[in-house]
Design a protein around this motif. Structure first.
Motif, PDB file in Angstrom:
ATOM      1  N   ARG A 194       0.832  -1.210   0.000  1.00  0.00           N
ATOM      2  CA  ARG A 194       0.000   0.000   0.000  1.00  0.00           C
ATOM      3  C   ARG A 194       0.865   1.257   0.000  1.00  0.00           C
ATOM      4  O   ARG A 194       0.548   2.240  -0.673  1.00  0.00           O
ATOM      5  CB  ARG A 194      -0.947  -0.008   1.194  1.00  0.00           C
ATOM      6  N   ARG A 252       2.075   1.824  -3.469  1.00  0.00           N
ATOM      7  CA  ARG A 252       1.010   2.292  -4.332  1.00  0.00           C
ATOM      8  C   ARG A 252       0.684   3.756  -4.066  1.00  0.00           C
ATOM      9  O   ARG A 252       0.418   4.517  -4.983  1.00  0.00           O
ATOM     10  CB  ARG A 252      -0.240   1.433  -4.120  1.00  0.00           C
ATOM     11  N   ARG A 269      -6.864   6.442  -9.073  1.00  0.00           N
ATOM     12  CA  ARG A 269      -6.041   6.039  -7.947  1.00  0.00           C
ATOM     13  C   ARG A 269      -5.698   4.567  -8.114  1.00  0.00           C
ATOM     14  O   ARG A 269      -6.241   3.873  -8.963  1.00  0.00           O
ATOM     15  CB  ARG A 269      -6.757   6.274  -6.619  1.00  0.00           C
ATOM     16  N   GLY A 270      -4.765   4.094  -7.309  1.00  0.00           N
ATOM     17  CA  GLY A 270      -4.410   2.693  -7.328  1.00  0.00           C
ATOM     18  C   GLY A 270      -3.772   2.260  -8.634  1.00  0.00           C
ATOM     19  O   GLY A 270      -3.014   2.987  -9.279  1.00  0.00           O
ATOM     20  N   ARG A 271      -4.120   1.054  -9.060  1.00  0.00           N
ATOM     21  CA  ARG A 271      -3.541   0.460 -10.258  1.00  0.00           C
ATOM     22  C   ARG A 271      -3.809   1.304 -11.502  1.00  0.00           C
ATOM     23  O   ARG A 271      -2.947   1.461 -12.366  1.00  0.00           O
ATOM     24  CB  ARG A 271      -4.106  -0.947 -10.446  1.00  0.00           C
ATOM     25  N   ARG A 306      -8.525  -3.121 -11.713  1.00  0.00           N
ATOM     26  CA  ARG A 306      -8.667  -1.676 -11.575  1.00  0.00           C
ATOM     27  C   ARG A 306      -9.820  -1.325 -10.649  1.00  0.00           C
ATOM     28  O   ARG A 306      -9.725  -0.406  -9.834  1.00  0.00           O
ATOM     29  CB  ARG A 306      -8.870  -1.031 -12.947  1.00  0.00           C
ATOM     30  N   ASP A 324      -9.143  -1.310  -6.924  1.00  0.00           N
ATOM     31  CA  ASP A 324      -8.373  -0.195  -6.380  1.00  0.00           C
ATOM     32  C   ASP A 324      -9.089   1.143  -6.507  1.00  0.00           C
ATOM     33  O   ASP A 324      -8.604   2.147  -5.983  1.00  0.00           O
ATOM     34  CB  ASP A 324      -7.021  -0.088  -7.098  1.00  0.00           C
ATOM     35  N   SER A 325     -10.195   1.194  -7.233  1.00  0.00           N
ATOM     36  CA  SER A 325     -10.843   2.474  -7.481  1.00  0.00           C
ATOM     37  C   SER A 325     -12.338   2.355  -7.240  1.00  0.00           C
ATOM     38  O   SER A 325     -12.867   1.275  -6.985  1.00  0.00           O
ATOM     39  CB  SER A 325     -10.571   2.930  -8.931  1.00  0.00           C
ATOM     40  N   ALA A 350     -13.810   0.769  -3.107  1.00  0.00           N
ATOM     41  CA  ALA A 350     -12.422   0.827  -2.656  1.00  0.00           C
ATOM     42  C   ALA A 350     -12.249   1.892  -1.576  1.00  0.00           C
ATOM     43  O   ALA A 350     -11.506   1.698  -0.604  1.00  0.00           O
ATOM     44  CB  ALA A 350     -11.496   1.116  -3.833  1.00  0.00           C
TER      45      ALA A 350
END
Length: 293
Positions: free
Chosen positions: A4, A7, A80-82, A251, A254-255, A259
């Motif tokens: 985390r 990321r 955000r994230g991946r 995806r 993570d979004s 999430a």
């Protein structure tokens, strides 16, 4: 360092460039159902960055524009994230393609200018080389060796071949520019186009570096190999590793609002989220207490 934390570096980079993504800063009051994005405690209002998850204290607006923070349907969540990480990588590749496009376009323009004045430039070149060699005691005719020999070969190229070369360079520049625009905007078709165009040139680049190796050729080959491997493996082109369906599922993990809910601090004893009450986040201030009914 945890996964985390790694990321979050992309989110922090985005917030450092664009600023934090806060909502409800213009609201007169905060409801309990708004606790996912904004909370109020002891006269201090805490707003959550929807990109990096930092909780930032903001003063209550003296002249609010709306009674409450916006509903979820009114909020456009930032990447955000991946998905955010992929966007940065694709845009880095897009910058590389822009450089290629500019260089190729400049070469094409030079070829067309050279072709337009080919006869005049050739006459001037021959006179210049003849006078230069005669002035230093050399033969008053051009030779086939050295720099003048190579330039003589250049002028010997037919006008049709020069124009064909200019057309090929222009087409390649347009291709690179198209890739750059598509990758910058995160289009799936651009990923396929970039993979195919880059992969087709790899055999030629390998041949060149084997027979006439240079540092620049080695760097170019390494970059293009990295681009091809990233696109086919990480972006799951051609159905590899589950294809677009698996990519979309990752995806979404993570979004989106689910999430955000999973990463929302909850009071102790609440099984719907992590217990982060009154703890310090690695990228922001202390998390405000979760409102209780």
């Amino acid at each position: 360092m945890s996964r985390r934390s790694r990321r979050l570096s992309y989110e922090l980079l985005g917030c450092g460039w664009h600023g934090h993504a806060l909502v409800g800063t213009d609201a007169a009051a905060v409801r309990q159902e708004d606790d996912l994005v904004v909370r109020e405690q002891a006269g201090l209002r805490w707003h959550r960055c929807l990109r990096c998850d930092a909780w930032l204290p903001q003063p209550v607006p003296a002249s609010p524009d709306r009674p409450f923070p916006p509903e979820r349907a009114e909020i456009t969540l930032p990447l955000r994230g991946r998905e955010l990480r992929e966007r940065y990588v694709l845009r880095l590749i897009a910058v590389d393609r822009v450089i290629h496009c500019v260089v190729l376009a400049a070469l094409a323009a030079a070829v067309f200018v050279f072709a337009a004045d080919h006869a005049v430039l050739q006459q001037d070149f021959v006179r210049f080389v003849t006078a230069l060699q005669a002035s230093v005691g050399g033969p008053s005719v051009t030779t086939t060796g050295g720099v003048e020999g190579e330039l003589t070969k250049l002028f010997a190229i037919s006008l049709r071949n020069l124009e064909l070369t200019g057309v090929v360079l222009t087409a390649y520049a347009v291709l690179e520019g198209t890739e750059a625009v598509g990758l910058w905007r995160g289009r799936r078709w651009a990923e396929y186009l970039t993979f195919i165009a880059t992969a087709l040139l790899l055999p030629l680049e390998i041949y060149e570096i084997v027979h006439r190796p240079t540092v620049l050729k080695g760097v170019t080959l390494a970059i293009n190999l990295a681009v091809v491997l990233y696109l086919v493996w990480a972006k799951r082109l051609f159905g590899l590793r589950g294809g677009e369906g698996a990519q979309r599922a990752l995806r979404q993990a993570d979004s989106g609002w689910p999430a955000l809910e999973r990463a929302t601090p909850r009071p102790r004893g609440d099984d719907h989220g992590p217990v982060l009450e009154n703890q310090s986040l690695p990228n922001g201030p202390v998390v405000p207490p979760h409102p209780r009914s």
